[in-house]
Design a protein around this motif. Structure first.
Motif, PDB file in Angstrom:
ATOM      1  N   LEU A   1      15.677  79.905  69.698  1.00  0.00           N
ATOM      2  CA  LEU A   1      15.974  78.550  70.163  1.00  0.00           C
ATOM      3  C   LEU A   1      16.704  77.744  69.104  1.00  0.00           C
ATOM      4  CD1 LEU A   1      12.655  77.905  72.085  1.00  0.00           C
ATOM      5  CD2 LEU A   1      14.920  78.285  73.059  1.00  0.00           C
ATOM      6  N   PHE A   2      16.518  78.103  67.828  1.00  0.00           N
ATOM      7  CA  PHE A   2      17.333  77.491  66.769  1.00  0.00           C
ATOM      8  C   PHE A   2      18.805  77.803  67.022  1.00  0.00           C
ATOM      9  CE2 PHE A   2      19.667  78.113  62.808  1.00  0.00           C
ATOM     10  CZ  PHE A   2      19.515  76.885  62.203  1.00  0.00           C
ATOM     11  N   PHE A   3      19.110  79.060  67.334  1.00  0.00           N
ATOM     12  CA  PHE A   3      20.498  79.440  67.595  1.00  0.00           C
ATOM     13  C   PHE A   3      20.971  78.974  68.970  1.00  0.00           C
ATOM     14  CE2 PHE A   3      19.492  82.521  64.211  1.00  0.00           C
ATOM     15  CZ  PHE A   3      20.554  82.241  63.366  1.00  0.00           C
ATOM     16  N   SER A   4      20.030  78.653  69.856  1.00  0.00           N
ATOM     17  CA  SER A   4      20.448  78.149  71.173  1.00  0.00           C
ATOM     18  C   SER A   4      21.145  76.802  71.050  1.00  0.00           C
ATOM     19  CB  SER A   4      19.236  78.038  72.109  1.00  0.00           C
ATOM     20  OG  SER A   4      18.454  76.882  71.833  1.00  0.00           O
ATOM     21  N   ARG A   5      20.897  76.062  69.966  1.00  0.00           N
ATOM     22  CA  ARG A   5      21.617  74.801  69.749  1.00  0.00           C
ATOM     23  C   ARG A   5      23.100  75.081  69.531  1.00  0.00           C
ATOM     24  NH1 ARG A   5      17.520  72.998  64.950  1.00  0.00           N
ATOM     25  NH2 ARG A   5      15.560  73.286  66.097  1.00  0.00           N
ATOM     26  N   GLU A   6      23.395  76.199  68.854  1.00  0.00           N
ATOM     27  CA  GLU A   6      24.790  76.576  68.676  1.00  0.00           C
ATOM     28  C   GLU A   6      25.398  77.022  70.003  1.00  0.00           C
ATOM     29  OE1 GLU A   6      25.496  79.286  65.500  1.00  0.00           O
ATOM     30  OE2 GLU A   6      24.319  78.163  64.041  1.00  0.00           O
ATOM     31  N   ILE A   7      24.632  77.764  70.793  1.00  0.00           N
ATOM     32  CA  ILE A   7      25.119  78.182  72.114  1.00  0.00           C
ATOM     33  C   ILE A   7      25.404  76.959  72.979  1.00  0.00           C
ATOM     34  CG2 ILE A   7      24.536  79.449  74.230  1.00  0.00           C
ATOM     35  CD1 ILE A   7      22.871  81.345  72.495  1.00  0.00           C
ATOM     36  N   ASP A   8      24.528  75.958  72.887  1.00  0.00           N
ATOM     37  CA  ASP A   8      24.758  74.703  73.611  1.00  0.00           C
ATOM     38  C   ASP A   8      26.121  74.120  73.261  1.00  0.00           C
ATOM     39  OD1 ASP A   8      22.374  74.722  74.963  1.00  0.00           O
ATOM     40  OD2 ASP A   8      21.394  73.210  73.723  1.00  0.00           O
ATOM     41  N   ASP A   9      26.476  74.181  71.981  1.00  0.00           N
ATOM     42  CA  ASP A   9      27.745  73.610  71.534  1.00  0.00           C
ATOM     43  C   ASP A   9      28.910  74.467  72.001  1.00  0.00           C
ATOM     44  OD1 ASP A   9      28.911  71.490  69.478  1.00  0.00           O
ATOM     45  OD2 ASP A   9      29.996  73.362  69.211  1.00  0.00           O
ATOM     46  N   VAL A  10      28.801  75.790  71.861  1.00  0.00           N
ATOM     47  CA  VAL A  10      29.891  76.701  72.220  1.00  0.00           C
ATOM     48  C   VAL A  10      30.192  76.630  73.703  1.00  0.00           C
ATOM     49  CG1 VAL A  10      30.596  79.124  72.328  1.00  0.00           C
ATOM     50  CG2 VAL A  10      29.447  78.251  70.285  1.00  0.00           C
TER      51      VAL A  10
ATOM     52  N   VAL B   1      34.676  67.617  71.474  1.00  0.00           N
ATOM     53  CA  VAL B   1      33.532  67.254  70.640  1.00  0.00           C
ATOM     54  C   VAL B   1      32.792  68.448  70.051  1.00  0.00           C
ATOM     55  CG1 VAL B   1      33.171  65.111  71.912  1.00  0.00           C
ATOM     56  CG2 VAL B   1      31.923  67.160  72.597  1.00  0.00           C
ATOM     57  N   ARG B   2      33.015  69.640  70.543  1.00  0.00           N
ATOM     58  CA  ARG B   2      32.230  70.762  70.026  1.00  0.00           C
ATOM     59  C   ARG B   2      32.657  71.120  68.600  1.00  0.00           C
ATOM     60  NH1 ARG B   2      34.158  75.958  70.691  1.00  0.00           N
ATOM     61  NH2 ARG B   2      36.253  76.143  71.559  1.00  0.00           N
ATOM     62  N   VAL B   3      31.691  71.610  67.810  1.00  0.00           N
ATOM     63  CA  VAL B   3      31.928  71.839  66.384  1.00  0.00           C
ATOM     64  C   VAL B   3      31.663  73.283  65.954  1.00  0.00           C
ATOM     65  CG1 VAL B   3      31.467  69.456  65.731  1.00  0.00           C
ATOM     66  CG2 VAL B   3      29.581  71.101  65.793  1.00  0.00           C
ATOM     67  N   GLU B   4      30.998  74.077  66.787  1.00  0.00           N
ATOM     68  CA  GLU B   4      30.739  75.469  66.420  1.00  0.00           C
ATOM     69  C   GLU B   4      31.957  76.311  66.803  1.00  0.00           C
ATOM     70  OE1 GLU B   4      28.312  76.341  64.632  1.00  0.00           O
ATOM     71  OE2 GLU B   4      27.029  74.583  64.785  1.00  0.00           O
ATOM     72  N   LYS B   5      33.040  76.092  66.071  1.00  0.00           N
ATOM     73  CA  LYS B   5      34.306  76.753  66.384  1.00  0.00           C
ATOM     74  C   LYS B   5      34.549  77.906  65.408  1.00  0.00           C
ATOM     75  CE  LYS B   5      36.676  73.005  68.781  1.00  0.00           C
ATOM     76  NZ  LYS B   5      37.936  72.238  68.903  1.00  0.00           N
ATOM     77  N   HIS B   6      33.708  78.922  65.522  1.00  0.00           N
ATOM     78  CA  HIS B   6      33.826  80.078  64.639  1.00  0.00           C
ATOM     79  C   HIS B   6      35.163  80.790  64.842  1.00  0.00           C
ATOM     80  CE1 HIS B   6      29.443  79.622  65.604  1.00  0.00           C
ATOM     81  NE2 HIS B   6      29.372  79.670  64.290  1.00  0.00           N
TER      82      HIS B   6
END
Length: 344
Positions: A264-273, A280-285
């Motif tokens: 669920l910690f990484f689900s915050r990144e999935i939420d962004d992706v 507005v998204r910032v997890e732009k790997h």
């Protein structure tokens, strides 16, 4: 996807979401939940019940931090690799500077200072840490942590911090953070630069670092293209990358509740992706090839520094050391993170 989805498609998505909620103890259902939750967020659907679904997986923040650093091999192996390289290089100078982009709470810098202190051949007389971090609370904690560790060092440690995004700092502002005299300038960026939203901004940051005539940029980044603007492609990349991360978590010798908390910690990144708009998204790997191209475009050369590591495996993931231009963490024969040592 997502704008071509019909109302019937959205109903199907909601049905998958509701079905997954009923069995969040199952790893497959939890992954389906994180994906559908993010997609529903993209449509602006109400997420008020999400916290209720997940309450039983909450663990103390300090425990989550311990799991990420000690048990989760990507964070552990990546930092172990980068720290080993930086300690080896910094120890050869008398007045080096370590600029840490995204210093956070200073945990990695603390480990580097401790590692330098243990070196019998360390030549450092004065180490300057330049910490750049957009969150003021983290900077305050970093200052306390680094000052505490510095008390045990047999060399001087000075800390200069700036609460800012690296892409918002001009070349002159970066220069002003440096001491008047130093004999080596090393830059560490661990899982920070993919937050820079635009390619042009990333290029500017690299060009500024080049203009500073740094010795090395030590760059650690996940290997997945979430910069991709086309939603369907980004969705597939997201499934591949975070699916691997979730499988790694399943291998850890920790409780099921702790596994779910990490996911669920990484689900915050999935939420962004998958859940946020392009603006507005910032997890732009970037994928490895994209980082390599940007480094080459801005005049950097990948010159892998050889080192001896205390360990190269942790919880089913290993540090690959035989690549020609970088190190990497690998799980199930898939490169999860790339670790670059870039020089001018």
């Amino acid at each position: 996807m997502p704008y071509q989805m019909t109302e019937a498609n959205k109903e199907s998505l909601n049905a998958i979401h509701e079905e997954s909620v009923e069995d969040l103890d199952d790893p497959t259902s939890l992954f389906a939940y994180t994906l559908t939750k993010a997609m529903r967020k993209h449509f602006g659907q109400d997420a008020a019940q999400e916290h209720i679904y997940l309450q039983r997986f909450e663990i103390p923040q300090i425990r989550l931090f311990e799991l990420l650093i000690q048990q989760f091999p990507l964070a552990n192996l990546s930092q172990h690799c980068t720290n080993t390289l930086l300690i080896d290089a910094l120890s050869q100078h008398t007045h080096p500077v370590l600029m840490d982009i995204g210093i956070g709470t200073g945990f990695q810098v603390m480990n580097i200072i401790e590692g330098l202190t243990k070196r019998t051949d360390c030549q450092i007389q004065q180490l300057t840490i330049v910490g750049i971090e957009p969150f003021a609370d983290a900077v305050d904690t970093a200052r306390q942590n680094i000052n505490r560790v510095a008390q045990n060092a047999d060399f001087g440690v000075s800390l200069v911090t700036r609460v800012a995004f690296i892409e918002a700092l001009s070349l002159d502002e970066l220069r002003q953070m440096l001491p008047n005299q130093y004999d080596g300038l090393y830059v560490n960026a661990s899982f920070a630069l993919h937050h820079i939203q635009q390619h042009s901004q990333r290029k500017m940051v690299f060009e500024n670092l080049k203009a500073l005539q740094i010795n090395v940029l030590a760059l650690s980044e996940p290997n997945s293209d979430h910069y991709e603007p086309i939603y369907a492609r980004r969705f597939q990349n997201c499934v591949n990358h975070y699916g691997a991360l979730f499988r790694i978590i399943d291998t850890l010798a920790i409780s099921d509740t702790e596994k779910a908390a990490l996911k669920l910690f990484f689900s915050r990144e999935i939420d962004d992706v998958l859940g946020h708009s392009e603006e507005v998204r910032v997890e732009k790997h970037y994928a490895i090839e994209q980082w390599r191209e940007l480094l080459t475009e801005t005049g950097f050369v990948l010159q892998k520094r050889l080192a001896t590591f205390e360990y190269t495996q942790l919880n089913g993931t290993h540090l690959q050391t035989d690549l020609s231009d970088r190190y990497a963490t690998v799980f199930e024969n898939e490169e999860i993170t790339g670790l670059f040592w870039a020089v001018l």
